[in-house]
Scaffold this motif. Structure first.
Motif, short mmCIF file in Angstrom:
data_model
loop_
_atom_site.label_atom_id
_atom_site.label_comp_id
_atom_site.label_asym_id
_atom_site.label_seq_id
_atom_site.Cartn_x
_atom_site.Cartn_y
_atom_site.Cartn_z
N ILE A 489 0.86 -1.19 0.00
CA ILE A 489 0.00 0.00 0.00
C ILE A 489 0.89 1.24 0.00
O ILE A 489 1.93 1.25 0.66
CB ILE A 489 -0.92 0.01 1.24
N ALA A 490 0.43 2.28 -0.73
CA ALA A 490 1.20 3.53 -0.77
C ALA A 490 1.43 4.05 0.64
O ALA A 490 0.56 3.95 1.50
CB ALA A 490 0.44 4.56 -1.60
N GLY A 493 -0.73 9.38 1.57
CA GLY A 493 -1.99 9.60 0.86
C GLY A 493 -2.22 11.06 0.54
O GLY A 493 -1.29 11.87 0.55
N ALA A 494 -3.48 11.38 0.28
CA ALA A 494 -3.86 12.71 -0.20
C ALA A 494 -3.45 13.81 0.77
O ALA A 494 -3.09 14.91 0.35
CB ALA A 494 -5.36 12.75 -0.45
N GLU A 540 -8.00 8.54 1.49
CA GLU A 540 -6.60 8.96 1.39
C GLU A 540 -5.93 8.55 0.08
O GLU A 540 -5.20 9.32 -0.53
CB GLU A 540 -5.80 8.36 2.56
N ILE A 541 -6.13 7.28 -0.32
CA ILE A 541 -5.38 6.77 -1.48
C ILE A 541 -6.29 6.27 -2.60
O ILE A 541 -5.82 5.78 -3.61
CB ILE A 541 -4.41 5.63 -1.07
N GLY A 542 -7.61 6.40 -2.39
CA GLY A 542 -8.51 6.05 -3.49
C GLY A 542 -8.67 4.56 -3.72
O GLY A 542 -9.09 4.15 -4.80
N LYS A 543 -8.30 3.74 -2.77
CA LYS A 543 -8.61 2.32 -2.90
C LYS A 543 -8.77 1.67 -1.54
O LYS A 543 -8.25 2.15 -0.53
CB LYS A 543 -7.58 1.59 -3.77
N ASP B 442 -1.95 4.58 -8.48
CA ASP B 442 -2.47 3.47 -7.68
C ASP B 442 -3.63 4.02 -6.87
O ASP B 442 -3.41 4.72 -5.88
CB ASP B 442 -1.35 2.96 -6.78
N GLY B 443 -4.85 3.72 -7.30
CA GLY B 443 -6.00 4.41 -6.73
C GLY B 443 -5.88 5.86 -7.14
O GLY B 443 -5.81 6.18 -8.33
N SER B 444 -5.78 6.76 -6.17
CA SER B 444 -5.67 8.19 -6.51
C SER B 444 -4.25 8.71 -6.27
O SER B 444 -4.02 9.90 -6.35
CB SER B 444 -6.66 8.97 -5.64
N ILE B 445 -3.32 7.82 -5.97
CA ILE B 445 -1.99 8.24 -5.52
C ILE B 445 -0.92 7.80 -6.52
O ILE B 445 -1.01 6.72 -7.09
CB ILE B 445 -1.71 7.58 -4.14
N ILE B 447 2.74 6.39 -7.08
CA ILE B 447 3.83 5.75 -6.36
C ILE B 447 4.95 5.42 -7.34
O ILE B 447 4.71 5.23 -8.53
CB ILE B 447 3.37 4.46 -5.62
N ASP B 451 9.24 1.81 -5.22
CA ASP B 451 8.88 2.03 -3.82
C ASP B 451 8.71 0.74 -3.03
O ASP B 451 8.65 0.76 -1.80
CB ASP B 451 7.55 2.81 -3.72
N VAL B 453 6.07 -1.13 -3.09
CA VAL B 453 4.65 -1.40 -2.85
C VAL B 453 4.19 -2.56 -3.73
O VAL B 453 3.59 -3.53 -3.25
CB VAL B 453 3.81 -0.14 -3.13
N ARG B 457 3.12 -6.61 -3.06
CA ARG B 457 1.87 -7.22 -3.53
C ARG B 457 2.13 -8.51 -4.27
O ARG B 457 1.43 -9.51 -4.09
CB ARG B 457 1.15 -6.27 -4.49
#
Lengths: 555, 555
Positions: A489-490, A493-494, A540-543, B442-445, B447, B451, B453, B457
């Protein structure tokens, strides 16, 4: 036995290409004596089966009826036909029959799993036959892309069935027996009730090419090459390996075989006498001293497999050998759909090294092992069965193949895994639907395809994984604040703060406001924490990640 | 400015197909004024980028020099050329120029991210030009598989550069301007320093076919169809969509467009005047009342995308419409390598419904949008540049393309992402190596690719994830036993007991034996617990999971 019936039940291989397993039965309903034809594997992919090692057909139906199973017949030594014999043997337990080369490969598998080599019995070719309950089964040689493939002639009280196995119509297959129309005509003479037939190449509209046709092209290519030549093909395609080795020899090159499967297949071919006059080979150590323009490597990894010899050579040295500018790499194989990315990766890596890559886009360096549509029609005509049941294909192949049969006035039907067909009458008809599926070999353990294990992996891969830990004291009051561990996960976030801190803060808010009932109830607490973690991540991260909540209570 | 130089620096698109981003600069070293040509995305896959939404080129180098960036020029509206403009705009900030249709698409993207539409300026076609620092840039119409593609004529103090953009040589592209050799000859007249040229189809040895050639085949197929006809192609291939719609109209069918991208592309084409006389379309609701043999659906999802219209129709109803036995589904598109599985899945699902599927295996229903090798040679000859620099290709394409150029005596070089080339002399030469890479949405972020991430996964997907929780009291003594949560791991291992219990027991043994120093040290404790969990899993299930250790201390 007037109410006895002849049944055909694919448990794998019909509705997919891979993991073949076809049951035949004869007898009164639910008392049929059974035989199994082939017991293969399919290969996993990252999209649907990440982390899985092998895919087997779910054999539960047959395991539950193992007392009625007379024998297992293996048509040829491709992994999708023989790959599961050792993995599945324990619960089936019937003798395994195969021709010498196939038996050699099957025995190696049984041996690796600690079974006696006597579990596998060597069958002679047709017209000899093996009795198995109400069945009498003969291995009729048929051309394919591996030595000693067989179509099965299965005589039953309800008539003769021909199970084609994988085949092509090749009058000159280089290694092994040519396709023999006279033999098949003889087999057909008494009348054939049903032809169960390979469908793989039904969409190829031209008559197939012979294995012998690639020889001249390969010879020309190798003779014109100036640096080292490296060729890859399916290791089991012994004829192709021979053609490649001979092309090397003719060009004055020393031949090196690289990759375990490559050496094993050639070894088995020589042991069983199917391969004679194979050019002498040298080991990779010896090859170090040979000038590169006098070397011909034949290597595994034609499908871009990451751990195979070609991928390793593409990345750098392998067994002390390394490709350089001016060398030639030949893919003498088709890329199986789904493997394109791996193959292309290798081609680009070689390109970076200045190695020229020749692939089969022009169709000159490879021929298929399966019968094309005109050859399928030829086989239908030779056998002239009452009915044709397509097998070894995805739904689209089976459907197209059934049409080909029907176009010539023969009864046919699309029978996919789990459809038990009654073949006793004038046309195949559905007798029963049986539950089928897949079993995964995952590490050393078998898991069901529907166990949720792989589903969870895919979800973690897509969404990442948050672990939320909370500790509650004897009075169910939070002991300190909850905390989070993130994986996949990132980090930020936002709001530009560490995601883990934002999640922990939101979870703490939730805990502080939670009523005693929620705090005292693991399920409710877990549900609440999961919901908050997912909401908080979403904003925060859209997922929304996968969330595992670990609740520790001091009471 | 005697020591000024002309540089070319691919940041994306050279060494891969996708996410194009090419920088040109002119000036003294490290003071060059810059322009950017294209700013596209690439698409993720489960093998290497699970869970990722989009892939961007890493634009750090250019962002750090944003004060020197004069403008961004977008050659055409394909996602791999325009897809990242809105995502990357914030840190680049230069005006974006494109022809009307491309500008229309780019503006929609900018608008969605809250940017003013004025960030995108509409450029007229060559011979009009735009001044951008030391550059003067013209959009010269060139045929491709989307309306209003342009090659760029870039005049610099060091001479003229032609950046081909994506192109094919098509005298009759159905929609948009035909390839105009006279115009290119005119452009070439003053002499061209460098041609930066599309390499995608360098391995196709025959001259390319014209978009207009698929019309008759499609018309014949549609006119012979008896049930509903559904066709899919790239939504951006407006010419193909028009051809399909006209074939439907000619066969007396009402045309329905399904899928957001399909409607958006046609809308943009009509708004900008590039598309005229498109057959009338009806909505899916209206279509319910039309007999199926009078319907022609044109839908998104030619690459098997799971959420697109074709995949939904393959699974069942979509917008109230459903395919049935006797209907026809046409793939009027090439399958991009890597997408085969998705496309094949759809074909099989349709096969199960009895729907006939026609794909492009025969080459009748699709033509490519890129110049084949003979057409590339034609373009080289037309432009007759001092040097050819291949772009828009994987390494293998760039290398083959450079050879094509060199074979005709032109200077060339393989320049991949990060290789800054000095184009000022007689041949391209490397001026500098720049760090490049990829950024993931990644979603709204965003990366970084490195990194870790996505690596985590992939590891969880391959190995599963074990969470180990231990609590220690004020004296660093374990409080109760450790426990485990498993995700994506087989429940039962070799000893036929629950794996979680075996892990917990082994971990507890370790804790009980651990010395106070280990228990007091988070790192040591974590390392020990991880090692035990992995060993224990290895012996039980034959694989080592990812392990997260959560240590809570009461002190």
């Amino acid at each position: 036995m007037s109410d006895a019936r002849l049944i055909y039940l694919p448990l794998g291989g019909a509705g997919e290409i891979g993991m073949n397993a076809y049951v035949y039965g004869y007898g009164k309903p639910d008392q049929e004596r059974l035989i199994l034809v082939d017991l293969g594997v399919a290969f996993p992919d990252m999209d649907t089966t990440p982390g899985v090692d092998l895919i087997f057909p779910d054999m539960t139906w047959l395991q539950d009826r193992a007392d009625r199973l007379e024998a297992i017949f293996v048509t040829h030594a491709h992994e999708d036909h023989v790959g599961a014999v050792a993995h599945m043997y324990e619960k089936l337990g019937a003798p395994i029959y195969a021709r010498a080369f196939t038996a050699n490969i099957a025995r190696r598998k049984m041996d690796e799993k600690g079974y006696s080599e006597e579990t596998v019995r060597t069958a002679s070719a047709w017209p000899e036959t093996i009795e198995a309950g109400p069945f009498r089964v003969g291995f009729a040689p048929i051309s394919h892309s591996i030595p000693e493939s067989a179509g099965l002639v299965i005589d039953t009280p309800a008539g003769r069935v021909v199970h084609s196995g994988d085949f092509k119509v090749d009058a000159n297959p280089v290694v092994g027996e040519p396709f023999d129309p006279d033999m098949w005509r003889e087999i057909a003479k008494p009348g054939v009730q049903a032809l169960i037939c390979d469908s793989t190449n039904v969409f190829s509209r031209h008559a197939g090419r012979s294995e012998s046709e690639v020889g001249p092209e390969i010879t020309r290519l190798v003779s014109e090459a100036e640096g080292m030549v490296v060729a890859t093909t399916f290791a089991s395609n012994v004829a192709r390996v021979k053609t490649l080795a001979e092309a090397g020899q003719r060009a004055g090159r020393s031949v090196v075989l690289l990759g375990r499967a490559m050496r094993r297949m050639i070894e088995a071919s020589i042991e069983t006498g199917v391969l004679r006059d194979f050019p002498p080979v040298i080991g990779p150590d010896e090859a170090q001293d040979v000038p590169r323009e006098h070397l011909m490597l034949i290597v595994t990894g034609s499908q871009g497999e990451r751990r195979a010899a070609s991928a390793q050579l593409a990345r750098g040295k392998y067994r002390g050998l390394e490709l350089k500018e001016g060398d030639l790499f030949l893919f003498s194989s088709k890329t199986i759909p789904g493997n394109e990315r791996g193959v292309i990766r290798i081609i680009n890596q070689f390109s970076e090294k200045g190695v020229d890559v020749v692939d089969d886009s022009s169709g000159l360096y490879h021929v298929s092992g399966h019968a094309n549509r005109p050859d399928l029609e030829h086989m239908h005509d030779l056998i002239d069965p009452k009915m044709v049941v397509p097998m070894h294909g995805e739904h689209r192949h089976l459907r197209a193949h059934a049409r080909v049969a029907e176009a010539k006035g023969r009864a046919s039907a699309v029978a996919v895994n789990g459809m038990m067909m009654d073949l006793s009458g004038d046309a195949p008809k559905v007798a029963e639907y049986v539950e089928t599926g897949r079993t995964y070999l995952d590490g050393s353990i078998k898991i069901g395809a529907l166990d949720g294990v792989v589903r969870d992996r895919i979800r973690m891969a897509l969404n990442g994984h948050v672990v939320v830990t909370v500790i509650l004291d004897e009075e169910d009051e939070p002991l300190g604040e909850p905390w989070c561990d993130l994986k996949g996960i990132a980090e930020t976030g936002a709001s530009n703060a560490a995601l883990v801190e934002i999640l922990e803060e939101d979870l703490n808010q939730f805990l502080m406001r939670a009523n005693p009932k929620t705090l005292a109830d693991d399920d409710k607490l877990e549900e609440g924490l999961r919901r908050i973690a997912r909401q908080s991540a979403q904003s925060e991260i859209g997922k929304k990640p996968e969330v595992t909540v670990v609740i520790s209570r001091m009471r």
